[in-house]
Design a protein around this motif. Sequence first.
Motif, PDB file in Angstrom:
ATOM      1  N   MET A   1       0.859  -1.170   0.000  1.00  0.00           N
ATOM      2  CA  MET A   1       0.000   0.000   0.000  1.00  0.00           C
ATOM      3  C   MET A   1       0.902   1.229   0.000  1.00  0.00           C
ATOM      4  SD  MET A   1      -3.349   1.248   0.452  1.00  0.00           S
ATOM      5  CE  MET A   1      -3.990  -0.371   0.383  1.00  0.00           C
ATOM      6  N   ALA A   2       0.623   2.130  -0.924  1.00  0.00           N
ATOM      7  CA  ALA A   2       1.407   3.363  -1.038  1.00  0.00           C
ATOM      8  C   ALA A   2       0.564   4.523  -0.513  1.00  0.00           C
ATOM      9  CB  ALA A   2       1.783   3.596  -2.491  1.00  0.00           C
ATOM     10  N   TYR A   3       1.238   5.605  -0.222  1.00  0.00           N
ATOM     11  CA  TYR A   3       0.565   6.812   0.255  1.00  0.00           C
ATOM     12  C   TYR A   3       1.028   7.998  -0.579  1.00  0.00           C
ATOM     13  CZ  TYR A   3      -0.888   4.099   4.261  1.00  0.00           C
ATOM     14  OH  TYR A   3      -1.463   3.149   5.057  1.00  0.00           O
ATOM     15  N   VAL A   4       0.076   8.913  -0.832  1.00  0.00           N
ATOM     16  CA  VAL A   4       0.357  10.117  -1.592  1.00  0.00           C
ATOM     17  C   VAL A   4      -0.272  11.268  -0.834  1.00  0.00           C
ATOM     18  CG1 VAL A   4      -0.080  11.335  -3.764  1.00  0.00           C
ATOM     19  CG2 VAL A   4       0.352   8.889  -3.790  1.00  0.00           C
ATOM     20  N   THR A   5       0.429  12.397  -0.806  1.00  0.00           N
ATOM     21  CA  THR A   5      -0.157  13.604  -0.232  1.00  0.00           C
ATOM     22  C   THR A   5      -0.568  14.501  -1.387  1.00  0.00           C
ATOM     23  OG1 THR A   5       1.209  13.435   1.737  1.00  0.00           O
ATOM     24  CG2 THR A   5       0.239  15.585   1.269  1.00  0.00           C
ATOM     25  N   ILE A   6      -1.856  14.804  -1.435  1.00  0.00           N
ATOM     26  CA  ILE A   6      -2.363  15.681  -2.487  1.00  0.00           C
ATOM     27  C   ILE A   6      -2.862  16.968  -1.837  1.00  0.00           C
ATOM     28  CG2 ILE A   6      -2.939  13.806  -4.067  1.00  0.00           C
ATOM     29  CD1 ILE A   6      -5.832  14.070  -3.233  1.00  0.00           C
ATOM     30  N   SER A   7      -2.826  18.027  -2.616  1.00  0.00           N
ATOM     31  CA  SER A   7      -3.262  19.329  -2.114  1.00  0.00           C
ATOM     32  C   SER A   7      -4.494  19.758  -2.897  1.00  0.00           C
ATOM     33  CB  SER A   7      -2.143  20.354  -2.284  1.00  0.00           C
ATOM     34  OG  SER A   7      -2.594  21.626  -1.874  1.00  0.00           O
ATOM     35  N   ILE A   8      -5.579  19.985  -2.168  1.00  0.00           N
ATOM     36  CA  ILE A   8      -6.828  20.434  -2.778  1.00  0.00           C
ATOM     37  C   ILE A   8      -7.315  21.638  -1.978  1.00  0.00           C
ATOM     38  CG2 ILE A   8      -9.224  19.863  -3.300  1.00  0.00           C
ATOM     39  CD1 ILE A   8      -8.325  16.967  -3.670  1.00  0.00           C
ATOM     40  N   GLY A   9      -7.494  22.726  -2.674  1.00  0.00           N
ATOM     41  CA  GLY A   9      -7.981  23.931  -2.017  1.00  0.00           C
ATOM     42  C   GLY A   9      -7.039  24.448  -0.944  1.00  0.00           C
ATOM     43  N   GLY A  10      -5.759  24.234  -1.147  1.00  0.00           N
ATOM     44  CA  GLY A  10      -4.777  24.704  -0.180  1.00  0.00           C
ATOM     45  C   GLY A  10      -4.599  23.806   1.027  1.00  0.00           C
ATOM     46  N   ARG A  11      -5.278  22.697   1.078  1.00  0.00           N
ATOM     47  CA  ARG A  11      -5.158  21.753   2.188  1.00  0.00           C
ATOM     48  C   ARG A  11      -4.520  20.463   1.692  1.00  0.00           C
ATOM     49  NH1 ARG A  11     -11.028  22.452   4.963  1.00  0.00           N
ATOM     50  NH2 ARG A  11     -10.626  24.465   5.909  1.00  0.00           N
ATOM     51  N   ALA A  12      -3.668  19.906   2.541  1.00  0.00           N
ATOM     52  CA  ALA A  12      -2.978  18.668   2.197  1.00  0.00           C
ATOM     53  C   ALA A  12      -3.770  17.485   2.739  1.00  0.00           C
ATOM     54  CB  ALA A  12      -1.570  18.676   2.772  1.00  0.00           C
ATOM     55  N   TYR A  13      -3.888  16.444   1.902  1.00  0.00           N
ATOM     56  CA  TYR A  13      -4.581  15.222   2.287  1.00  0.00           C
ATOM     57  C   TYR A  13      -3.680  14.036   1.980  1.00  0.00           C
ATOM     58  CZ  TYR A  13      -8.689  18.249   2.194  1.00  0.00           C
ATOM     59  OH  TYR A  13      -9.581  19.264   2.414  1.00  0.00           O
ATOM     60  N   ARG A  14      -3.484  13.191   2.974  1.00  0.00           N
ATOM     61  CA  ARG A  14      -2.684  11.979   2.778  1.00  0.00           C
ATOM     62  C   ARG A  14      -3.648  10.871   2.379  1.00  0.00           C
ATOM     63  NH1 ARG A  14       0.368   7.975   6.430  1.00  0.00           N
ATOM     64  NH2 ARG A  14       2.149   7.440   5.114  1.00  0.00           N
ATOM     65  N   MET A  15      -3.391  10.291   1.214  1.00  0.00           N
ATOM     66  CA  MET A  15      -4.299   9.298   0.644  1.00  0.00           C
ATOM     67  C   MET A  15      -3.544   7.989   0.415  1.00  0.00           C
ATOM     68  SD  MET A  15      -7.065  11.316  -0.018  1.00  0.00           S
ATOM     69  CE  MET A  15      -8.009  10.328  -1.115  1.00  0.00           C
ATOM     70  N   ALA A  16      -4.220   6.888   0.671  1.00  0.00           N
ATOM     71  CA  ALA A  16      -3.662   5.568   0.393  1.00  0.00           C
ATOM     72  C   ALA A  16      -4.073   5.148  -1.016  1.00  0.00           C
ATOM     73  CB  ALA A  16      -4.164   4.551   1.409  1.00  0.00           C
ATOM     74  N   CYS A  17      -3.208   4.401  -1.662  1.00  0.00           N
ATOM     75  CA  CYS A  17      -3.524   3.871  -2.990  1.00  0.00           C
ATOM     76  C   CYS A  17      -2.706   2.614  -3.221  1.00  0.00           C
ATOM     77  CB  CYS A  17      -3.241   4.911  -4.077  1.00  0.00           C
ATOM     78  SG  CYS A  17      -1.515   5.400  -4.213  1.00  0.00           S
ATOM     79  N   ASP A  18      -3.065   1.882  -4.237  1.00  0.00           N
ATOM     80  CA  ASP A  18      -2.297   0.689  -4.596  1.00  0.00           C
ATOM     81  C   ASP A  18      -0.918   1.104  -5.080  1.00  0.00           C
ATOM     82  OD1 ASP A  18      -4.401  -1.045  -4.025  1.00  0.00           O
ATOM     83  OD2 ASP A  18      -5.182  -0.967  -6.075  1.00  0.00           O
ATOM     84  N   ASP A  19       0.054   0.231  -4.850  1.00  0.00           N
ATOM     85  CA  ASP A  19       1.401   0.496  -5.340  1.00  0.00           C
ATOM     86  C   ASP A  19       1.365   0.719  -6.843  1.00  0.00           C
ATOM     87  OD1 ASP A  19       2.559   0.215  -2.835  1.00  0.00           O
ATOM     88  OD2 ASP A  19       2.912  -1.947  -3.093  1.00  0.00           O
ATOM     89  N   GLY A  20       2.079   1.723  -7.307  1.00  0.00           N
ATOM     90  CA  GLY A  20       2.134   2.036  -8.720  1.00  0.00           C
ATOM     91  C   GLY A  20       1.065   3.025  -9.161  1.00  0.00           C
ATOM     92  N   GLN A  21       0.130   3.348  -8.294  1.00  0.00           N
ATOM     93  CA  GLN A  21      -0.956   4.265  -8.642  1.00  0.00           C
ATOM     94  C   GLN A  21      -0.732   5.676  -8.109  1.00  0.00           C
ATOM     95  OE1 GLN A  21      -3.675   3.551 -10.644  1.00  0.00           O
ATOM     96  NE2 GLN A  21      -2.390   1.774 -11.049  1.00  0.00           N
ATOM     97  N   GLU A  22       0.443   5.917  -7.550  1.00  0.00           N
ATOM     98  CA  GLU A  22       0.724   7.213  -6.934  1.00  0.00           C
ATOM     99  C   GLU A  22       0.575   8.378  -7.919  1.00  0.00           C
ATOM    100  OE1 GLU A  22       3.265   4.051  -4.886  1.00  0.00           O
ATOM    101  OE2 GLU A  22       2.828   4.601  -6.960  1.00  0.00           O
ATOM    102  N   ASP A  23       1.177   8.249  -9.085  1.00  0.00           N
ATOM    103  CA  ASP A  23       1.111   9.336 -10.070  1.00  0.00           C
ATOM    104  C   ASP A  23      -0.329   9.567 -10.539  1.00  0.00           C
ATOM    105  OD1 ASP A  23       3.819   9.779  -9.911  1.00  0.00           O
ATOM    106  OD2 ASP A  23       4.299   8.597 -11.699  1.00  0.00           O
ATOM    107  N   HIS A  24      -1.054   8.494 -10.701  1.00  0.00           N
ATOM    108  CA  HIS A  24      -2.456   8.618 -11.137  1.00  0.00           C
ATOM    109  C   HIS A  24      -3.270   9.363 -10.085  1.00  0.00           C
ATOM    110  CE1 HIS A  24      -6.172   7.663 -13.176  1.00  0.00           C
ATOM    111  NE2 HIS A  24      -6.643   7.099 -12.080  1.00  0.00           N
TER     112      HIS A  24
END
Length: 127
Positions: A1-24
């Motif tokens: 399980m991989a994790y990505v931090t995305i920024s939406i509306g100036g707020r950071a959200y740490r999201m889990a995703c399948d390995d290899g899906q980080e860029d998507h």
Amino acid sequence: MAYVTISIGGRAYRMACDDGQEDHLSGLGEEVDARIDQLRVAFGEIGDQRLSIMAAITIADELSEARRRLAALEQEAAAERAARSAATQRLGETEARLARSVASAAERLERLTRELGTSPSGGVGMG
């Protein structure tokens, strides 16, 4: 399980995703953030929750339209496949009729050849 931090509306959200899906997932986050920014420019500061809901509805509307177009294209493709299948069947039937006609013509030619004899002169003297 991989994790990505995305920024939406100036707020950071740490999201889990399948390995290899980080860029998507990051790309999807960027699309949502851009959509919210567009709405913020169009409507001003009307609240993060309301902007998020508007963005979600806009994206859902686009998804619904894409699904509708996809269904229409699938129906069109099915109709084309059916038409091609019918045309292929008609072609096969036509080829079979043509083959029977050629065979019948060949039989008539053979019969005529036997009736006339095998000699090119046909036994008639030229004299």
